[in-house]
Enzyme design. Structure first.
Site, short mmCIF file in Angstrom:
data_model
loop_
_atom_site.label_atom_id
_atom_site.label_comp_id
_atom_site.label_asym_id
_atom_site.label_seq_id
_atom_site.Cartn_x
_atom_site.Cartn_y
_atom_site.Cartn_z
N GLU A 94 41.45 44.41 39.66
CA GLU A 94 41.76 43.02 40.04
C GLU A 94 42.92 42.95 41.02
O GLU A 94 42.94 42.08 41.90
CB GLU A 94 42.11 42.18 38.82
CG GLU A 94 42.54 40.75 39.18
CD GLU A 94 42.62 39.79 38.02
OE1 GLU A 94 42.79 38.58 38.27
OE2 GLU A 94 42.51 40.25 36.86
N ASP A 134 40.71 45.46 34.61
CA ASP A 134 41.57 44.28 34.61
C ASP A 134 42.82 44.65 33.82
O ASP A 134 42.76 44.80 32.60
CB ASP A 134 40.87 43.07 33.97
CG ASP A 134 41.62 41.76 34.21
OD1 ASP A 134 40.99 40.70 34.19
OD2 ASP A 134 42.85 41.82 34.43
N ILE A 138 45.61 43.07 33.01
CA ILE A 138 46.00 42.07 32.02
C ILE A 138 45.01 40.92 32.13
O ILE A 138 45.12 40.06 33.00
CB ILE A 138 47.44 41.58 32.22
CG1 ILE A 138 48.44 42.73 32.09
CG2 ILE A 138 47.78 40.47 31.21
CD1 ILE A 138 49.90 42.36 32.30
N ASP A 139 43.99 40.93 31.28
CA ASP A 139 43.04 39.83 31.27
C ASP A 139 43.59 38.76 30.34
O ASP A 139 43.94 39.05 29.21
CB ASP A 139 41.66 40.29 30.81
CG ASP A 139 40.63 39.19 30.97
OD1 ASP A 139 39.95 38.85 29.98
OD2 ASP A 139 40.56 38.60 32.07
N THR A 144 45.98 36.43 31.93
CA THR A 144 47.33 36.44 32.52
C THR A 144 48.13 35.19 32.19
O THR A 144 49.35 35.26 31.94
CB THR A 144 47.24 36.64 34.04
OG1 THR A 144 46.64 37.91 34.30
CG2 THR A 144 48.59 36.58 34.71
N ASP A 203 36.66 40.99 34.79
CA ASP A 203 36.90 40.18 33.59
C ASP A 203 35.95 40.56 32.45
O ASP A 203 36.28 40.44 31.29
CB ASP A 203 36.68 38.69 33.89
CG ASP A 203 37.70 38.10 34.87
OD1 ASP A 203 37.29 37.27 35.72
OD2 ASP A 203 38.87 38.48 34.79
C1 LIP Z 1 40.79 34.94 33.17
C2 LIP Z 1 39.49 35.08 32.41
C3 LIP Z 1 39.19 33.77 31.67
C4 LIP Z 1 39.06 32.65 32.64
C5 LIP Z 1 40.33 32.51 33.44
C6 LIP Z 1 40.67 33.82 34.16
P1 LIP Z 1 42.50 36.59 34.35
O1 LIP Z 1 41.01 36.15 33.86
O2 LIP Z 1 39.60 36.12 31.49
O3 LIP Z 1 37.99 33.87 30.94
O4 LIP Z 1 38.77 31.45 31.96
O5 LIP Z 1 40.15 31.48 34.39
O6 LIP Z 1 39.69 34.11 35.12
O7 LIP Z 1 42.78 35.78 35.61
O8 LIP Z 1 43.48 36.33 33.27
O9 LIP Z 1 42.35 38.05 34.66
#
Ligand code: LIP
Length: 278
Positions: A72, A88, A90-91, A93, A221
């Site tokens: 990412e 990713d 930190i999914d 964030t 993601d």
């Molecule tokens: C997040 C996703 C989440 C989505 C957020 C964002 P990030 O990814 O895991 O499902 O609703 O809008 O895309 O930006 O934390 O890597």
């Protein structure tokens, strides 16, 4: 091109995700610094997102120098092995920024191009460092939380389904997504917005959710979480036979998926996107 057994690749994914998770957790306790915003002011990247991805990238390159990398927070790089790591760091964030203990390191390895429509997922690990939870799966070897084998919830009627979903960093898309959720909420048990697609998919795998759907996700993601949900017995995809991807991702036990699909199709027709969003 031959590659190591998926279980062997999984050992590497798990080890690297645990090391990365420890760093993310440490940085969280030290205080989170926003480094920049991306597609919108709401779409932030923290210094830790970048630092953790750099760590992951280095560890994977040391262990498997001929593999590709698709993360990412940094430029993609191809490889000669036919395998690509989809990462990713930190999914979730925004959860990370606010100190909500639902963010995760997500690492998957796929065969072929880093495109959900064509890749073959071999192994994936999702680590929630705050809860110390390690979700893993490898092709044909099931899905696990630690050493507990996971199975999705079966025989759940849509009206009693606990459904997870998420919202975009784009305001117009969020309004559209909220309209669809407004049309759905009376047809399911309730809705949950956990804030991390990787953890949403792991929640389907371990039965904390019966169903998850979201539009607008990036491959990093869902790469690992989708494999974990699948190996726990979920069907993962989009509408009709389409593969999951940026357009849409749905995950649920096959029978519930079949009930949900026409309902979601109807909602998309009832609430067409004003801004022409796909
Ligand atoms: C997040 C996703 C989440 C989505 C957020 C964002 P990030 O990814 O895991 O499902 O609703 O809008 O895309 O930006 O934390 O890597």
């Amino acid at each position: 091109m031959t590659h190591p057994a998926p279980t062997e690749l999984l050992d590497l994914a798990r080890t690297v995700a645990l090391t990365a998770g420890a760093l993310a957790h440490r940085r969280r306790t030290e205080g989170v610094e926003i480094a920049a915003s991306k597609s919108s002011p709401e779409d932030i990247v923290t210094a830790a997102d970048r630092e953790v991805e750099l760590l992951i990238r280095g560890l994977l390159a040391d262990a498997r120098p001929n593999d590709g990398f698709y993360g990412e927070e940094s430029d993609a790089s191809g490889g000669s092995s036919g395998l690509t790591w989809v990462v990713d760091p930190i999914d979730g964030t925004v959860n990370y920024l606010y100190g909500i203990p639902f963010y995760a390191v997500s690492i998957a390895v796929v065969q072929g191009d880093p495109d959900p429509a064509s890749w073959n997922s071999l192994a994936g690990a999702v680590v929630n460092p705050t809860l110390g939870e390690v979700f893993t799966a490898s092709e044909g070897s099931g899905a696990w939380l630690g050493d507990q084998r996971l199975h999705v919830n079966h025989d759940v009627p849509l009206s009693l389904a606990l459904a997870g979903t998420g919202f975009s960093y784009e305001a117009a898309r969020r309004v559209w997504q909220a309209n669809v959720v407004g049309g759905l909420i009376g047809q399911v048990r309730d809705i949950r917005r956990i804030g991390s697609a990787a953890l949403d998919l792991c929640a389907v795998a371990c039965g904390r959710l019966d169903l998850y759907f979201e539009r607008g996700l990036n491959p990093w993601d869902h790469a690992a979480g989708a494999l974990i949900a699948r190996e726990a017995g979920a069907r993962v995809g989009a509408l009709q036979a389409d593969a999951e991807g940026r357009d849409l991702l749905i995950a649920a036990a096959p029978a519930l998926y079949d009930q949900f699909e026409p309902v979601l199709t109807g909602l998309f027709e009832r609430f067409p996107s004003d801004a022409g969003l796909r």
